[in-house]
Design a protein around this motif. Structure first.
Motif, mmCIF file in Angstrom:
data_model
loop_
_atom_site.group_PDB
_atom_site.id
_atom_site.type_symbol
_atom_site.label_atom_id
_atom_site.label_comp_id
_atom_site.label_asym_id
_atom_site.label_seq_id
_atom_site.Cartn_x
_atom_site.Cartn_y
_atom_site.Cartn_z
ATOM 1 N N LYS A 99 -2.101 5.942 3.136
ATOM 2 C CA LYS A 99 -0.627 5.928 3.136
ATOM 3 C C LYS A 99 0.035 6.782 4.238
ATOM 4 C CE LYS A 99 3.023 6.642 -0.183
ATOM 5 N NZ LYS A 99 3.334 6.975 -1.574
ATOM 6 N N PRO A 100 -0.437 8.009 4.462
ATOM 7 C CA PRO A 100 0.248 8.823 5.489
ATOM 8 C C PRO A 100 0.193 8.219 6.890
ATOM 9 C CG PRO A 100 -1.215 10.175 4.146
ATOM 10 C CD PRO A 100 -1.524 8.752 3.814
ATOM 11 N N LEU A 156 0.833 -1.216 0.000
ATOM 12 C CA LEU A 156 0.000 0.000 0.000
ATOM 13 C C LEU A 156 0.865 1.262 0.000
ATOM 14 C CD1 LEU A 156 -2.867 -0.889 2.504
ATOM 15 C CD2 LEU A 156 -3.134 -0.305 0.103
ATOM 16 N N SER A 157 1.999 1.192 0.707
ATOM 17 C CA SER A 157 2.889 2.364 0.777
ATOM 18 C C SER A 157 3.545 2.648 -0.561
ATOM 19 C CB SER A 157 4.002 2.140 1.807
ATOM 20 O OG SER A 157 3.467 1.937 3.069
ATOM 21 N N GLU A 158 3.826 1.598 -1.316
ATOM 22 C CA GLU A 158 4.578 1.771 -2.557
ATOM 23 C C GLU A 158 3.703 1.943 -3.793
ATOM 24 O OE1 GLU A 158 7.783 2.411 -2.853
ATOM 25 O OE2 GLU A 158 7.695 2.403 -0.671
ATOM 26 N N MET A 159 2.433 1.509 -3.687
ATOM 27 C CA MET A 159 1.535 1.685 -4.832
ATOM 28 C C MET A 159 1.219 3.160 -4.988
ATOM 29 S SD MET A 159 -1.330 -1.241 -5.294
ATOM 30 C CE MET A 159 -2.175 -0.883 -3.808
ATOM 31 N N GLN A 160 1.248 3.627 -6.207
ATOM 32 C CA GLN A 160 0.956 5.042 -6.427
ATOM 33 C C GLN A 160 -0.494 5.214 -6.873
ATOM 34 O OE1 GLN A 160 4.574 5.622 -8.861
ATOM 35 N NE2 GLN A 160 4.741 7.543 -7.750
ATOM 36 N N ILE A 161 -1.398 4.923 -5.926
ATOM 37 C CA ILE A 161 -2.825 5.093 -6.222
ATOM 38 C C ILE A 161 -3.319 6.283 -5.398
ATOM 39 C CG2 ILE A 161 -5.096 4.012 -6.054
ATOM 40 C CD1 ILE A 161 -3.648 1.313 -6.448
ATOM 41 N N PRO A 162 -3.770 7.347 -6.093
ATOM 42 C CA PRO A 162 -4.119 8.589 -5.378
ATOM 43 C C PRO A 162 -5.053 8.381 -4.192
ATOM 44 C CG PRO A 162 -4.182 8.946 -7.738
ATOM 45 C CD PRO A 162 -3.937 7.477 -7.542
#
Lengths: 293, 234
Positions: A228-229, A215-221
């Motif tokens: 992520k934060p 989840l941290s590395e996927m670039q899904i807005p």
């Protein structure tokens, strides 16, 4: 407390599985070092991509001990949490499994003190594992590959940091990595309280770390803004922040600077909050737990 | 007394003729020939310089480098104490090769660069299939110095070099060079770099097509015509 801590450390270091982590780290580091010694240029070519067509790439200078250590940490600091979980996940559940937990809590020591000493023993184990990692990844790499400026490959940029500006960054990065790995240890420690054998908490910790890392590395807005934060895995990578430098208006990087020290401070705060939350919850649950095994 | 005055006048006049640069109203080919002759005086040099790199995707500290040049087209920039990423295409830095390729010089007008009136000469290579397509040279006709040059080649696109003169003017070599070149885009998958998202307000680069990079070389000293072995350029 000190006596309890000594006992807990003795328990950890008497188990053969404790040394699996040290052996695994040594094996992985040496394998990476051998690969880079013989074919490091290919790896650098992969990193610089088509830039080698327009820029002269001094491969011999780039392939140095500091660079190799950074690659090792980049590859391993995602996997080392799994090794931490092996010991932390076993701390309470292992005793429950062996049937020694009831005997342990029957001693004239508060459960809170007992849990704190167990957690401190795990923190010491984590620290030793990191010192071992630092020793073979940094010291051995420097001995084998020598020193030079370090090239840091980011998603959209390449950074070069002067060799006289590197060691303090590594010290800070290892200190931060200790905090990050302690967070994983705290999670495994918490999960260990709920189980009667160590497999459950170990596998659960590993699963959580893997899912959170993805989840941290996927670039899904959607996740970038919402989830992520708050994931501890997003903040565990903050050790790299010590290798990101500020630039002057002309575009030159400024030695001795950190691009965003506030972000690293924030990540440290979030990880500390996680550690406090996990350990407090573990103590709370353990204090209320009916120990039947 | 009169003859003495006359001889002083004559002597001063001779000096002016020797030392005063010729004001060139001459044709571009002759002007280029004069510049070529001046360039011939430098067979090689080794220089210490400060290198400033300004490429959109590179964050590099300023570095002290050694620069080696050997006629006609060998240039090597070496950072002996660290890592510097310099453009592969460095022949524009010396300009010797560009100026000595068989070409036709055309007058392309006049301009003022940094307060200095310059003549613009376009060099059209005779070899249509060669790498160089066009070179535009901005020349100070009084000092016979190139202040700026734009070269367009098949391999490297358009590069630009600006030359600043000062304390090394007597040697005909610049104090500072600003070299602008095309650099490729740079992007690595996040799954490879595992970047830490520090939320910095760093300008995200547009990664479409080529980008402009710039290096600034400030020369600190020159050692001229002392001989440099070819092995240094390998």
């Amino acid at each position: 407390m000190w006596q309890l801590l000594q006992i807990e450390l003795l328990k950890i270091f008497r188990k053969p599985r404790t040394y699996i982590s040290f052996g695994a780290i040594a094996a992985m580091v040496v394998i990476i070092q051998i690969a880079l010694k013989f074919d490091g240029q290919s790896y650098i070519e992969f990193l610089v991509g088509s830039l080698k067509d327009s820029l002269e790439i001094p491969y011999d200078h780039i392939l140095n001990g500091y660079f190799v250590c950074f690659i090792i940490l980049n590859l391993l600091l995602i996997h080392i949490p799994l090794l931490i979980a092996l010991v932390a996940g076993d701390s309470v559940a292992g005793e429950a499994n062996m049937g020694t937990l009831r005997m342990l809590v029957s001693k004239p020591v508060s459960r809170t003190t007992l849990m704190i000493s167990k957690f401190l023993a795990i923190v010491i184990y984590t620290g030793l594992l990191l010192i071992w990692l630092a020793f073979i990844s940094l010291l051995l790499s420097v001995l084998v590959f020598g020193t030079n400026d370090i090239l840091i490959a980011r998603n959209d940029a390449l950074e070069i940091i002067g060799k006289n500006d590197v060691i303090w960054r590594y010290l800070a990065a290892f200190a931060f990595a200790a905090l990050a790995l302690t967070t994983v240890a705290a999670l495994a420690f918490l999960l260990s309280v709920f189980a009667d054998n160590s497999i459950g908490p170990i596998v659960s910790t590993i699963s959580i770390v893997i899912v959170f890392t993805i989840l941290s590395e996927m670039q899904i807005p959607l996740y970038d803004r919402t989830v992520k934060p708050f994931l501890f895995t997003s903040h565990m990578l903050a050790w790299k922040g010590f290798f990101y430098t500020k630039v002057d208006p002309g575009g030159s990087s400024l030695p001795g600077t950190i691009e965003n020290i506030r972000a690293i401070g924030k990540s440290s705060g979030i990880l500390l909050a996680y550690i406090f939350g996990f350990v407090s919850a573990a103590i709370l649950v353990f204090n209320k737990k009916d120990i039947l095994s | 007394m009169k003859s003495k005055l006359l001889s002083i006048f004559f002597l001063a006049g001779s000096f002016l003729l020797v030392e005063m640069p010729v004001v060139h109203a001459q044709d571009p080919a002759a002007l280029m020939n004069d510049i070529r002759k001046k360039m011939e005086k430098i067979a090689d040099y080794e220089a210490e310089a400060r290198l400033k790199t300004e490429v959109p995707f590179l964050k590099v500290p300023d570095a002290t480098v050694r620069i080696y040049y050997k006629r006609p087209d060998k240039v090597r920039i070496k950072n002996q104490n660290g890592i510097s990423l310099v453009p592969r295409e460095t022949t524009s830095i010396s300009l010797y090769q560009v100026l000595h390729s068989p070409s036709q010089a055309l007058d392309a007008g006049r301009e003022v660069i940094r307060g200095i009136p310059v003549r613009i000469i376009k060099l059209l290579p005779s070899d249509e299939n060669g790498d160089l397509i066009l070179a535009t040279i901005y020349v100070d006709p009084n000092l016979l110095m190139i202040l700026k040059a734009k070269t367009t080649s098949r391999r490297n696109g358009t590069n630009e070099v600006e030359l600043y003169y000062g304390k090394f003017l007597a040697t005909g070599l610049p104090d500072k060079i600003i070299f602008t070149f095309n650099s490729q885009e740079f992007k690595l998958p996040k799954g490879v770099t595992f970047d830490y998202d520090d939320g910095s307000t760093r300008k995200k680069q547009e990664v479409t097509g080529n980008q402009q990079g710039k290096i600034e070389i400030t020369y600190l000293d020159y050692s001229i015509n002392k001989g440099i072995p070819d092995s240094l350029f390998r």
